[in-house]
Design an enzyme around this catalytic site. Structure first.
Site, mmCIF file in Angstrom:
data_model
loop_
_atom_site.group_PDB
_atom_site.id
_atom_site.type_symbol
_atom_site.label_atom_id
_atom_site.label_comp_id
_atom_site.label_asym_id
_atom_site.label_seq_id
_atom_site.Cartn_x
_atom_site.Cartn_y
_atom_site.Cartn_z
ATOM 1 N N HIS A 56 13.678 44.186 -77.848
ATOM 2 C CA HIS A 56 14.898 43.435 -77.567
ATOM 3 C C HIS A 56 15.031 43.052 -76.092
ATOM 4 O O HIS A 56 15.206 41.884 -75.745
ATOM 5 C CB HIS A 56 16.127 44.264 -77.958
ATOM 6 N N ASP A 57 14.990 44.070 -75.224
ATOM 7 C CA ASP A 57 15.325 43.854 -73.820
ATOM 8 C C ASP A 57 14.307 42.978 -73.109
ATOM 9 O O ASP A 57 14.647 42.236 -72.182
ATOM 10 C CB ASP A 57 15.445 45.206 -73.117
ATOM 11 N N ASN B 210 24.648 47.895 -77.820
ATOM 12 C CA ASN B 210 25.027 47.779 -76.411
ATOM 13 C C ASN B 210 26.485 47.373 -76.236
ATOM 14 O O ASN B 210 27.169 47.874 -75.336
ATOM 15 C CB ASN B 210 24.135 46.745 -75.703
ATOM 16 N N ASN C 219 23.617 46.302 -85.908
ATOM 17 C CA ASN C 219 22.888 47.553 -86.136
ATOM 18 C C ASN C 219 23.773 48.798 -86.121
ATOM 19 O O ASN C 219 23.808 49.550 -87.084
ATOM 20 C CB ASN C 219 21.701 47.696 -85.174
ATOM 21 N N ASP D 270 19.587 50.991 -69.728
ATOM 22 C CA ASP D 270 19.750 52.353 -70.273
ATOM 23 C C ASP D 270 18.373 52.772 -70.791
ATOM 24 O O ASP D 270 18.157 52.911 -71.978
ATOM 25 C CB ASP D 270 20.814 52.405 -71.355
ATOM 26 N N ASP E 65 12.301 50.026 -75.283
ATOM 27 C CA ASP E 65 12.222 48.581 -75.043
ATOM 28 C C ASP E 65 12.685 48.213 -73.638
ATOM 29 O O ASP E 65 12.199 47.237 -73.061
ATOM 30 C CB ASP E 65 12.972 47.782 -76.110
ATOM 31 N N ASP E 66 13.609 49.003 -73.052
ATOM 32 C CA ASP E 66 13.965 48.785 -71.645
ATOM 33 C C ASP E 66 12.727 48.951 -70.771
ATOM 34 O O ASP E 66 12.517 48.198 -69.812
ATOM 35 C CB ASP E 66 15.020 49.793 -71.185
ATOM 36 N N GLU F 244 26.684 45.414 -82.639
ATOM 37 C CA GLU F 244 25.401 45.796 -82.042
ATOM 38 C C GLU F 244 25.640 46.912 -81.030
ATOM 39 O O GLU F 244 26.704 46.982 -80.407
ATOM 40 C CB GLU F 244 24.778 44.562 -81.374
#
Length: 332
Positions: free
Chosen positions: A258-259, A182, A174, A12, A16-17, A180
């Site tokens: 993260h990702d 996702n 979060n 998505d 960070d992706d 979280e």
């Protein structure tokens, strides 16, 4: 048979992706990225698809991008589930919007490439069913595309080497006190994936909050004098500002990526310093714990079999060093 890991990314795409995509595409010696599917999550699918195409164009890649699901499987049918989400943006003192994920990656020009003219779920099924080798699937957004593919063609599970998923949280959360982002966006989809029987390596917030870059890394990337270096530096700066304001962490002035931890793990599993084989299920009851990843930590044998390798800590220095090395490979 190739020694490279065949990989499908499912994103998505926000900030960070984008870093995860760059890390994967700049590691061709180890990863064979077959395609990047897009899904609703950080932003709507038209945005996440355009952002993905912008990153692909930045790197001059010919990897296909395939547009996926516009909304969660069923969650949005219940309006009561929309009231618990934590704010993902705020106004700074100068009136500027501060957010983890801007509407578009504005520091990159509009894309000139196009997504494939088919749906991501169809592409996932076709690609997996026709592959002679098992494929590692790396979902770093909500799991809608993956769950829909599993529902339409359960046999794809036999063609998946493993899922390496960014999502969930055991001690850290979060979007809500329990969940979280996702997993919270499409908890039904997440539970379908967790019950698929495929090996799952889960990167929850417990690990990804320690997979970060800093303002010093931003200075390093700007010093490279490349378009990618400038882009990565801007994403670090924006994320540091957003986390300091919206979600203060255990260390100030850090930008969790993260990702990208999912990709770093594929390249060097030792970046994870604490991994546990456990049972994980997802609460999709619609209550206060909607979207929670429920980790069975009991020593007694679980009623259901263990289904997940849960990553609980990260070698922060190694992660940052890996990204500095990999992302500095790109030339203008």
């Amino acid at each position: 048979m190739s020694d490279k890991i065949k990989v499908i990314l499912d994103c998505d795409t926000g900030s960070d992706d984008a870093v995860a995509i760059c890390t994967a595409l700049l590691s061709p010696e180890k990863l064979d990225v077959l395609g990047i599917c897009t899904v609703n999550g950080n932003r709507p699918v038209p945005n996440t698809t355009e952002n993905t195409l912008r990153v692909k164009d930045l790197l001059g890649s010919d990897v296909p991008v395939i547009r996926g699901c516009y909304c969660p499987m069923v969650k949005s049918l219940d309006p009561r589930r929309e009231v618990l989400e934590t704010a993902h943006s705020a106004k700074g003192e100068d009136g500027k919007e501060i957010t983890y994920h801007a509407e578009y990656l504005d520091c990159l020009p509009p894309s000139h490439s196009k997504p494939l003219p088919m749906h991501a779920v169809t592409w996932l099924i076709d690609t997996l069913m026709n592959s002679e080798e098992k494929i590692t699937v790396v979902p770093v957004g909500p799991l809608t595309n993956i769950a829909m593919a599993l529902r339409l063609e359960p046999r794809i599970a036999e063609h998946i080497e493993q899922f390496v998923i960014m999502g969930g949280g055991h001690l850290e959360r979060n979007s809500t006190a329990a969940a979280e982002f996702n997993i919270w966006v499409d908890p039904e989809a997440a539970q379908i994936v967790f019950e698929s029987g495929v090996k799952i390596v889960l990167m929850p917030l417990d690990a990804t909050h320690r997979a970060y870059l800093t303002p010093e890394d931003s200075k390093y990337f700007r010093s490279l004098g490349t378009k990618l270096g400038d882009f990565i530096a801007q994403e670090i700066d924006d994320r540091v500002e957003a986390y300091n304001l919206l979600q203060p962490l255990h260390i100030p002035d850090i930008a969790p990526m993260h990702d990208a931890l999912c990709v770093a793990y594929l390249l060097d599993p030792s970046v994870i310093t604490d991994i546990r084989h456990v049972r994980v299920d997802v609460d999709f009851s619609g209550g206060l714990c909607d979207g929670e990843t429920v980790v069975d930590t009991r020593l007694i044998p679980p009623v259901k079999p263990k289904n997940c390798y849960l990553c609980m800590n990260t070698d922060s220095d190694k992660f940052a060093s890996m990204l500095r090395d990999i992302l500095s490979r790109a030339k203008n």
